[in-house]
Scaffold this motif. Structure first.
Motif, PDB file in Angstrom:
ATOM      1  N   VAL A  96      -7.850 -49.750  55.787  1.00  0.00           N
ATOM      2  CA  VAL A  96      -8.643 -49.273  54.654  1.00  0.00           C
ATOM      3  C   VAL A  96      -8.616 -47.739  54.659  1.00  0.00           C
ATOM      4  O   VAL A  96      -8.086 -47.120  55.583  1.00  0.00           O
ATOM      5  CB  VAL A  96     -10.119 -49.732  54.764  1.00  0.00           C
ATOM      6  N   SER A  97      -9.201 -47.153  53.592  1.00  0.00           N
ATOM      7  CA  SER A  97      -9.402 -45.706  53.558  1.00  0.00           C
ATOM      8  C   SER A  97     -10.892 -45.418  53.624  1.00  0.00           C
ATOM      9  O   SER A  97     -11.714 -46.318  53.423  1.00  0.00           O
ATOM     10  CB  SER A  97      -8.832 -45.118  52.270  1.00  0.00           C
ATOM     11  N   ALA A  98     -11.226 -44.153  53.883  1.00  0.00           N
ATOM     12  CA  ALA A  98     -12.643 -43.783  53.978  1.00  0.00           C
ATOM     13  C   ALA A  98     -12.867 -42.483  53.243  1.00  0.00           C
ATOM     14  O   ALA A  98     -11.994 -41.613  53.221  1.00  0.00           O
ATOM     15  CB  ALA A  98     -13.037 -43.629  55.451  1.00  0.00           C
ATOM     16  N   ARG A  99     -14.043 -42.365  52.627  1.00  0.00           N
ATOM     17  CA  ARG A  99     -14.402 -41.116  51.957  1.00  0.00           C
ATOM     18  C   ARG A  99     -15.767 -40.696  52.480  1.00  0.00           C
ATOM     19  O   ARG A  99     -16.726 -41.467  52.394  1.00  0.00           O
ATOM     20  CB  ARG A  99     -14.456 -41.336  50.444  1.00  0.00           C
ATOM     21  N   ILE A 100     -15.833 -39.517  53.068  1.00  0.00           N
ATOM     22  CA  ILE A 100     -17.136 -39.052  53.568  1.00  0.00           C
ATOM     23  C   ILE A 100     -17.518 -37.730  52.907  1.00  0.00           C
ATOM     24  O   ILE A 100     -16.664 -36.994  52.412  1.00  0.00           O
ATOM     25  CB  ILE A 100     -17.168 -38.900  55.111  1.00  0.00           C
ATOM     26  N   THR A 101     -18.817 -37.462  52.891  1.00  0.00           N
ATOM     27  CA  THR A 101     -19.341 -36.204  52.386  1.00  0.00           C
ATOM     28  C   THR A 101     -19.708 -35.367  53.599  1.00  0.00           C
ATOM     29  O   THR A 101     -20.589 -35.752  54.376  1.00  0.00           O
ATOM     30  CB  THR A 101     -20.625 -36.466  51.557  1.00  0.00           C
ATOM     31  N   ALA A 102     -19.047 -34.241  53.767  1.00  0.00           N
ATOM     32  CA  ALA A 102     -19.275 -33.425  54.973  1.00  0.00           C
ATOM     33  C   ALA A 102     -20.745 -33.025  55.085  1.00  0.00           C
ATOM     34  O   ALA A 102     -21.319 -33.025  56.171  1.00  0.00           O
ATOM     35  CB  ALA A 102     -18.376 -32.191  54.944  1.00  0.00           C
ATOM     36  N   ALA A 103     -21.360 -32.716  53.938  1.00  0.00           N
ATOM     37  CA  ALA A 103     -22.745 -32.235  53.972  1.00  0.00           C
ATOM     38  C   ALA A 103     -23.719 -33.309  54.471  1.00  0.00           C
ATOM     39  O   ALA A 103     -24.844 -32.986  54.865  1.00  0.00           O
ATOM     40  CB  ALA A 103     -23.167 -31.753  52.588  1.00  0.00           C
ATOM     41  N   SER A 104     -23.304 -34.571  54.458  1.00  0.00           N
ATOM     42  CA  SER A 104     -24.232 -35.615  54.917  1.00  0.00           C
ATOM     43  C   SER A 104     -24.039 -35.960  56.391  1.00  0.00           C
ATOM     44  O   SER A 104     -24.749 -36.795  56.945  1.00  0.00           O
ATOM     45  CB  SER A 104     -24.068 -36.872  54.061  1.00  0.00           C
ATOM     46  N   VAL A 105     -23.070 -35.318  57.038  1.00  0.00           N
ATOM     47  CA  VAL A 105     -22.875 -35.551  58.479  1.00  0.00           C
ATOM     48  C   VAL A 105     -24.047 -34.896  59.231  1.00  0.00           C
ATOM     49  O   VAL A 105     -24.341 -33.720  59.003  1.00  0.00           O
ATOM     50  CB  VAL A 105     -21.527 -34.954  58.959  1.00  0.00           C
TER      51      VAL A 105
END
Ligand code: ADP
Ligand code: MG
Length: 326
Positions: A230-239
Motif C-alpha cells: 500500500v501507500s501512505a500519506r502523512i501530515t508532518a505537522a501532526s507528528v
C-alpha cells in the motif's frame, strides 16, 4: 576471573527469577510456555562505536540492549518471556564495567519480566559486541505484523518522534546550546528507550499492521507499505514532537527532516480502520501512552507521501528519504 566465575558472579543472579534457567549452570535453559501460546523470537546486536558510544554508562548500554529487543516484541504484540545474552568482551573489560552492566540488565529484567536464561561469553581483540535474543509469548493466533495495512486505514504513532536522533546528535556534539533539561531529555531517550509493550498487547485485534520505529518514522512507515503493498500519506505537522524538540526546532527549523528520518525512537507505528478510532484511544489510555493519528493509507503502491513537507521547510532531498512521491 575466568569465564565461569564471571557468569556466576554477574549473570547468574539475573537468572534467579526463572527456575528454568537452572542457575546458568547447565547446557541450556528449559522454559514452560502457556498452553496455546506461540513463541515470538528476535535478536539484536549492539556494537561499540556503532550502536552506542564507548563512554556510555554500562548500565545504560545493558538497558538499551534489553529495550531495543523488547521493542520488537512490543511491535508483534508479544509478552516478554526470557532473554539470552551473547557477550563478546574485549580483554580489557573490567570487573567493575561488567558489574554495572549486569546491574542495568538485572533492573530491566525485573521491570519487564524478562529473566536472563542463558547465553555465551567470549573474549575478543575486537570491539565490544553484545547480542540479546528475546523470547516472547503471543496468546493464541494474535500477533501484529507489518503486512495487514489496507486502503483507508488510519496511521498512528505512539509517544513522540525525533528525541532519539536529537539524543545522538547531542552526544556526538552536533547539537549544542541546549538547556540542561533538554540535554538530559534527549540523551535519556537515546540511551534508554521505552519499549511500548503494554500498548502492543492492547493493539492485538485492533491494529491492522504495526512496526517499532527503529530506522526512522519515514523508513519504517515505508516497511509497512512494502509489506502491505500500500501507500501512505502523512501530515508532518501532526507528528507528535516533544516540547524540548519543539524548542530545538524553533531555533533550527531545518531539523524537522532529521526528526522524521532519524531512528532510535522505539515508538509503535501502526494502522487501524477508521471504525476503530475510539478503541485505539481506549487502548492508548489503558496502556498509559499517548497516541497520535498522523495520516492514512492510500491504496496500492509502496510510497510514503508527506503532504505539508514543503510548507514546513522540510528538505526531503537532504533528509535522504527514499519512499515518497511528490
Ligand atoms: P556450553 O559450553 O555448554 O555452551 P557455556 O560454558 O558457554 O556452556 O555456558 C554455561 C552456561 O552459562 C550455559 O547455561 C549458558 O547459557 C550460560 N551463559 C554463558 N554466558 C552467558 C551470558 N553472557 N549470559 C547468560 N548466560 C550465559
Ligand atoms: Mg554445553
Amino acid at each position: 576471573m575466568d569465564e565461569f566465575g564471571l557468569i556466576a558472579r554477574h549473570f547468574a543472579p539475573i537468572a534467579a527469577a526463572e527456575p528454568g534457567a537452572l542457575g546458568l549452570s547447565d547446557d541450556a535453559a528449559v522454559l514452560d510456555l502457556n498452553p496455546g501460546a506461540r513463541l515470538v523470537c528476535t535478536k539484536d546486536a549492539l556494537v561499540a562505536g556503532v550502536h552506542f558510544l564507548e563512554g556510555d554508562p554500562p548500565a545504560d548500554i545493558a538497558r538499551k540492549l534489553m529495550r531495543v529487543n523488547l521493542s520488537d516484541l512490543a511491535a508483534m504484540g508479544a509478552r516478554p518471556r526470557a532473554v539470552l545474552l551473547a557477550a563478546v568482551l574485549p580483554r580489557s573489560t573490567t570487573d567493575e564495567w561488567l558489574g554495572q552492566f549486569a546491574q542495568g540488565l538485572a533492573e530491566d529484567a525485573r521491570t519487564f519480566g524478562a529473566p536472563l536464561v542463558g547465553g555465551d561469553t567470549v573474549a575478543t581483540d575486537g570491539p565490544l559486541v553484545l547480542t540479546l535474543t528475546a523470547l516472547g509469548e503471543a496468546e493464541g493466533a494474535g500477533v501484529l505484523t507489518r503486512s495487514g495495512a489496507q486502503d483507508g486505514d488510519d496511521i498512528y504513532v505512539s509517544g513522540t518522534i525525533g528525541d532519539g536522533v536529537l539524543g545522538l546528535r547531542t552526544l556526538t556534539g552536533l547539537l549544542s546550546g541546549l538547556s540542561a533539561a533538554a540535554h538530559d531529555h534527549f540523551t535519556a531517550r537515546y540511551r534508554v528507550p521505552e519499549p511500548r509493550l503494554g500498548l502492543g498487547l492492547k493493539l492485538i485485534g485492533l491494529a491492522t499492521a504495526c512496526i517499532d520505529v527503529s530506522d526512522g518514522l519515514i523508513a519504517d512507515l515505508g516497511h509497512i507499505c512494502e509489506n502491505s503493498k500500500v501507500s501512505a500519506r502523512i501530515t508532518a505537522a501532526s507528528v507528535p514532537i516533544s516540547s524540548p524538540a519543539r524548542a530545538a526546532l524553533a531555533s533550527d527549523p531545518g531539523l524537522f527532516a532529521a526528526l522524521l528520518s532519524g531512528g532510535d525512537d522505539y515508538e509503535l507505528l501502526f494502522t487501524a480502520t477508521p471504525c476503530a478510532r475510539d478503541a485505539v484511544a481506549t487502548a492508548a489510555n489503558e496502556a498509559g501512552v499517548a497516541v497520535a493519528r498522523i495520516g492514512a493509507i492510500t491504496g496500492a503502491g509502496a510510497g510514503v507521501e508527506i503532504i505539508d513537507a514543503e510548507a514546513l521547510g522540510i528538505d526531503l532531498k537532504t533528509a535522504g528519504f527514499k519512499h515518497f512521491k511528490d
